[in-house]
Design a protein around this motif. Structure first.
Motif, PDB file in Angstrom:
ATOM      1  N   THR A  17       0.825  -1.211   0.000  1.00 31.43           N
ATOM      2  CA  THR A  17       0.000   0.000   0.000  1.00 31.43           C
ATOM      3  C   THR A  17       0.856   1.256   0.000  1.00 31.43           C
ATOM      4  O   THR A  17       0.577   2.227  -0.724  1.00 31.43           O
ATOM      5  CB  THR A  17      -0.934   0.014   1.226  1.00 31.43           C
ATOM      6  N   ILE A  18       1.915   1.275   0.797  1.00 32.05           N
ATOM      7  CA  ILE A  18       2.807   2.438   0.838  1.00 32.05           C
ATOM      8  C   ILE A  18       3.467   2.649  -0.522  1.00 32.05           C
ATOM      9  O   ILE A  18       3.575   3.779  -1.015  1.00 32.05           O
ATOM     10  CB  ILE A  18       3.874   2.266   1.941  1.00 32.05           C
ATOM     11  N   ALA A  19       3.898   1.551  -1.158  1.00 31.85           N
ATOM     12  CA  ALA A  19       4.500   1.653  -2.486  1.00 31.85           C
ATOM     13  C   ALA A  19       3.485   2.176  -3.509  1.00 31.85           C
ATOM     14  O   ALA A  19       3.803   3.022  -4.353  1.00 31.85           O
ATOM     15  CB  ALA A  19       5.038   0.292  -2.923  1.00 31.85           C
ATOM     16  N   ALA A  20       2.246   1.681  -3.418  1.00 33.02           N
ATOM     17  CA  ALA A  20       1.195   2.123  -4.334  1.00 33.02           C
ATOM     18  C   ALA A  20       0.887   3.604  -4.139  1.00 33.02           C
ATOM     19  O   ALA A  20       0.658   4.343  -5.112  1.00 33.02           O
ATOM     20  CB  ALA A  20      -0.070   1.291  -4.132  1.00 33.02           C
ATOM     21  N   ALA A  21       0.884   4.061  -2.894  1.00 38.20           N
ATOM     22  CA  ALA A  21       0.627   5.471  -2.606  1.00 38.20           C
ATOM     23  C   ALA A  21       1.734   6.354  -3.180  1.00 38.20           C
ATOM     24  O   ALA A  21       1.472   7.435  -3.713  1.00 38.20           O
ATOM     25  CB  ALA A  21       0.515   5.688  -1.096  1.00 38.20           C
ATOM     26  N   PHE A  22       2.965   5.890  -3.088  1.00 44.29           N
ATOM     27  CA  PHE A  22       4.100   6.631  -3.645  1.00 44.29           C
ATOM     28  C   PHE A  22       3.975   6.762  -5.156  1.00 44.29           C
ATOM     29  O   PHE A  22       4.138   7.846  -5.720  1.00 44.29           O
ATOM     30  CB  PHE A  22       5.411   5.928  -3.281  1.00 44.29           C
ATOM     31  N   VAL A  23       3.639   5.647  -5.811  1.00 45.31           N
ATOM     32  CA  VAL A  23       3.496   5.659  -7.267  1.00 45.31           C
ATOM     33  C   VAL A  23       2.297   6.514  -7.688  1.00 45.31           C
ATOM     34  O   VAL A  23       2.357   7.237  -8.685  1.00 45.31           O
ATOM     35  CB  VAL A  23       3.351   4.219  -7.806  1.00 45.31           C
ATOM     36  N   ALA A  69      -3.189   4.290   2.928  1.00 44.89           N
ATOM     37  CA  ALA A  69      -2.974   5.045   1.689  1.00 44.89           C
ATOM     38  C   ALA A  69      -2.954   6.551   1.919  1.00 44.89           C
ATOM     39  O   ALA A  69      -2.457   7.300   1.061  1.00 44.89           O
ATOM     40  CB  ALA A  69      -4.068   4.708   0.675  1.00 44.89           C
ATOM     41  N   GLN A  70      -3.447   7.006   3.085  1.00 48.91           N
ATOM     42  CA  GLN A  70      -3.393   8.438   3.392  1.00 48.91           C
ATOM     43  C   GLN A  70      -1.959   8.945   3.448  1.00 48.91           C
ATOM     44  O   GLN A  70      -1.708  10.149   3.379  1.00 48.91           O
ATOM     45  CB  GLN A  70      -4.075   8.716   4.745  1.00 48.91           C
ATOM     46  N   ILE A  71      -1.014   8.019   3.531  1.00 49.85           N
ATOM     47  CA  ILE A  71       0.398   8.396   3.590  1.00 49.85           C
ATOM     48  C   ILE A  71       0.845   9.086   2.297  1.00 49.85           C
ATOM     49  O   ILE A  71       1.904   9.715   2.246  1.00 49.85           O
ATOM     50  CB  ILE A  71       1.273   7.148   3.879  1.00 49.85           C
ATOM     51  N   GLU A  72       0.012   8.992   1.257  1.00 50.67           N
ATOM     52  CA  GLU A  72       0.299   9.706   0.022  1.00 50.67           C
ATOM     53  C   GLU A  72       0.445  11.204   0.275  1.00 50.67           C
ATOM     54  O   GLU A  72       1.240  11.890  -0.382  1.00 50.67           O
ATOM     55  CB  GLU A  72      -0.818   9.467  -1.002  1.00 50.67           C
ATOM     56  N   MET A  73      -0.306  11.720   1.250  1.00 52.27           N
ATOM     57  CA  MET A  73      -0.202  13.136   1.604  1.00 52.27           C
ATOM     58  C   MET A  73       1.205  13.481   2.078  1.00 52.27           C
ATOM     59  O   MET A  73       1.722  14.567   1.810  1.00 52.27           O
ATOM     60  CB  MET A  73      -1.220  13.481   2.690  1.00 52.27           C
ATOM     61  N   LEU A  74       1.847  12.543   2.777  1.00 51.78           N
ATOM     62  CA  LEU A  74       3.206  12.785   3.259  1.00 51.78           C
ATOM     63  C   LEU A  74       4.193  12.877   2.107  1.00 51.78           C
ATOM     64  O   LEU A  74       5.116  13.697   2.122  1.00 51.78           O
ATOM     65  CB  LEU A  74       3.627  11.670   4.224  1.00 51.78           C
ATOM     66  N   PHE A  75       3.990  12.025   1.088  1.00 51.30           N
ATOM     67  CA  PHE A  75       4.862  12.082  -0.086  1.00 51.30           C
ATOM     68  C   PHE A  75       4.708  13.430  -0.796  1.00 51.30           C
ATOM     69  O   PHE A  75       5.687  14.017  -1.270  1.00 51.30           O
ATOM     70  CB  PHE A  75       4.530  10.940  -1.049  1.00 51.30           C
ATOM     71  N   ALA A  76       3.472  13.909  -0.871  1.00 53.79           N
ATOM     72  CA  ALA A  76       3.222  15.201  -1.515  1.00 53.79           C
ATOM     73  C   ALA A  76       3.900  16.326  -0.738  1.00 53.79           C
ATOM     74  O   ALA A  76       4.497  17.237  -1.324  1.00 53.79           O
ATOM     75  CB  ALA A  76       1.716  15.452  -1.616  1.00 53.79           C
ATOM     76  N   ALA A 115       6.488  16.005   1.286  1.00 50.51           N
ATOM     77  CA  ALA A 115       7.938  15.849   1.181  1.00 50.51           C
ATOM     78  C   ALA A 115       8.451  16.493  -0.102  1.00 50.51           C
ATOM     79  O   ALA A 115       9.489  17.173  -0.105  1.00 50.51           O
ATOM     80  CB  ALA A 115       8.305  14.367   1.215  1.00 50.51           C
ATOM     81  N   THR A 116       7.704  16.294  -1.186  1.00 50.69           N
ATOM     82  CA  THR A 116       8.074  16.924  -2.457  1.00 50.69           C
ATOM     83  C   THR A 116       8.009  18.435  -2.337  1.00 50.69           C
ATOM     84  O   THR A 116       8.905  19.161  -2.795  1.00 50.69           O
ATOM     85  CB  THR A 116       7.120  16.457  -3.586  1.00 50.69           C
ATOM     86  N   SER A 117       6.949  18.920  -1.714  1.00 50.69           N
ATOM     87  CA  SER A 117       6.765  20.358  -1.538  1.00 50.69           C
ATOM     88  C   SER A 117       7.890  20.967  -0.699  1.00 50.69           C
ATOM     89  O   SER A 117       8.418  22.036  -1.023  1.00 50.69           O
ATOM     90  CB  SER A 117       5.414  20.632  -0.867  1.00 50.69           C
ATOM     91  N   TYR A 118       8.279  20.264   0.365  1.00 51.94           N
ATOM     92  CA  TYR A 118       9.276  20.800   1.297  1.00 51.94           C
ATOM     93  C   TYR A 118      10.701  20.723   0.746  1.00 51.94           C
ATOM     94  O   TYR A 118      11.452  21.701   0.764  1.00 51.94           O
ATOM     95  CB  TYR A 118       9.186  20.048   2.620  1.00 51.94           C
ATOM     96  N   PHE A 119      11.070  19.533   0.223  1.00 49.80           N
ATOM     97  CA  PHE A 119      12.455  19.334  -0.186  1.00 49.80           C
ATOM     98  C   PHE A 119      12.758  19.827  -1.599  1.00 49.80           C
ATOM     99  O   PHE A 119      13.878  20.246  -1.892  1.00 49.80           O
ATOM    100  CB  PHE A 119      12.822  17.846  -0.071  1.00 49.80           C
ATOM    101  N   VAL A 120      11.765  19.770  -2.486  1.00 49.47           N
ATOM    102  CA  VAL A 120      11.992  20.177  -3.873  1.00 49.47           C
ATOM    103  C   VAL A 120      11.676  21.658  -4.077  1.00 49.47           C
ATOM    104  O   VAL A 120      12.464  22.403  -4.659  1.00 49.47           O
ATOM    105  CB  VAL A 120      11.149  19.318  -4.844  1.00 49.47           C
TER     106      VAL A 120
END
Length: 301
Positions: free
Chosen positions: A8-14, A260-267, A269-274
């Protein structure tokens, strides 16, 4: 940690990658075209994933019974309907209120799972769903004037109702996809998820292609021009769906949707680091709550 959580975590990342690519395409060819490429260009990749699953597990295709078709038709139509309601929400004035209500999808998935599949939510699942939903709603409302606890008074607003309807359709789709996969009865979760994905994505591609042919045939030309990006959307979209379907074969849809709510964290992370964008206090607390929800399921399941 159980394998369905990792999947699920991998799917959320993709899926986070797919969302970014689709947003770019939506600006080039419109909503219908950008939605179609997710399905149409994903069909060959879905077939490839199923072929890999069959070879890797040395399995044969399962026999498809009538129950499967009932589940898959409901799931495919519900997912398209949910997407249409989500697009409608984009055009509304108070988008933040509606978006917050969409985040209750895991709660509604738990209800549908209980009603349709007779799955009783466990205490860790209820706790994880509650914590993660509150976390995501806090993030969604971080820059809005309405507070997290005043959302109850906004339930009569049209944008809130559209958001709830979209969440309900997404929840119904998730549970129906799980029902379809489980109805296959074997041979294993990879093949069951692959078969469910192939049939669902083919059906959805046919529906969206018919819609475009009737409403705006010129969209096909715009899709052809952007075929390289469309191909990438198809690949990551099919890969994410393969992850969702295999995970939901192993575990209740509500639990998968909570993780799957962890997708928000990936978003973020992109916002913060990129993009070097800062997070406010409410967003940080929301992210921590999502992590807590995932940990509850990981440690107590």
């Amino acid at each position: 940690m159980e394998i369905w959580i990792l999947i699920t975590i991998a799917a959320a990342f993709v899926q986070n990658i797919r969302s970014g690519l689709q947003k770019h395409l939506r600006e080039q060819m419109g909503t219908a075209g950008a939605t179609f490429v997710r399905f149409g260009f994903g069909v060959p990749f879905a077939m490839a994933f199923l072929g890999f699953a069959l070879l890797a597990t040395d399995s044969e295709l399962p026999v498809i019974e009538s129950d499967f078709w009932g589940w898959i038709i409901v799931a495919a139509l519900a997912q398209i309907g949910a997407q249409a309601l989500l697009i409608m929400l984009f055009t509304m004035r108070n988008f933040a209120v509606g978006s917050a209500y969409i985040r209750v999808e895991p709660v509604l998935a738990a209800i549908f799972g209980f009603v349709l599949l007779f799955e009783t939510p466990t205490l860790p699942l209820v706790t994880a769903v509650f914590v993660s939903v509150v976390g995501v709603m806090m993030i969604t409302m971080a820059h809005a004037h309405v507070g997290i606890w005043s959302l109850a008074s906004a339930v009569t607003k049209r944008e809130a109702q559209v958001g709830l309807a979209s969440a309900a359709m997404f929840g119904l789709a998730a549970v129906s996809f799980r029902g379809a996969s489980l109805s296959l009865g074997g041979p294993n979760f990879l093949v069951q998820g692959g078969v469910t994905l192939c049939i669902a994505i083919t059906l959805q591609a046919a529906i969206m292609a018919s819609w475009i042919a009737i409403k705006d045939p010129a969209d096909f030309k715009r899709i052809a021009i952007k075929w390289k990006t469309s191909l990438m959307v198809g690949f990551v979209g099919a890969l994410a769906s393969f992850g969702w379907f295999t995970a939901m074969t192993l575990e209740q849809a509500a639990a998968v949707k909570a993780v799957a709510q962890i997708e928000m964290l990936f978003a973020f992370a992109t916002s913060y680091f990129v993009f070097k964008e800062r997070m406010n206090k409410r967003e940080i607390i929301g992210c921590l709550l999502i992590v807590c929800g995932v940990l509850v399921l990981a440690l107590m399941s």
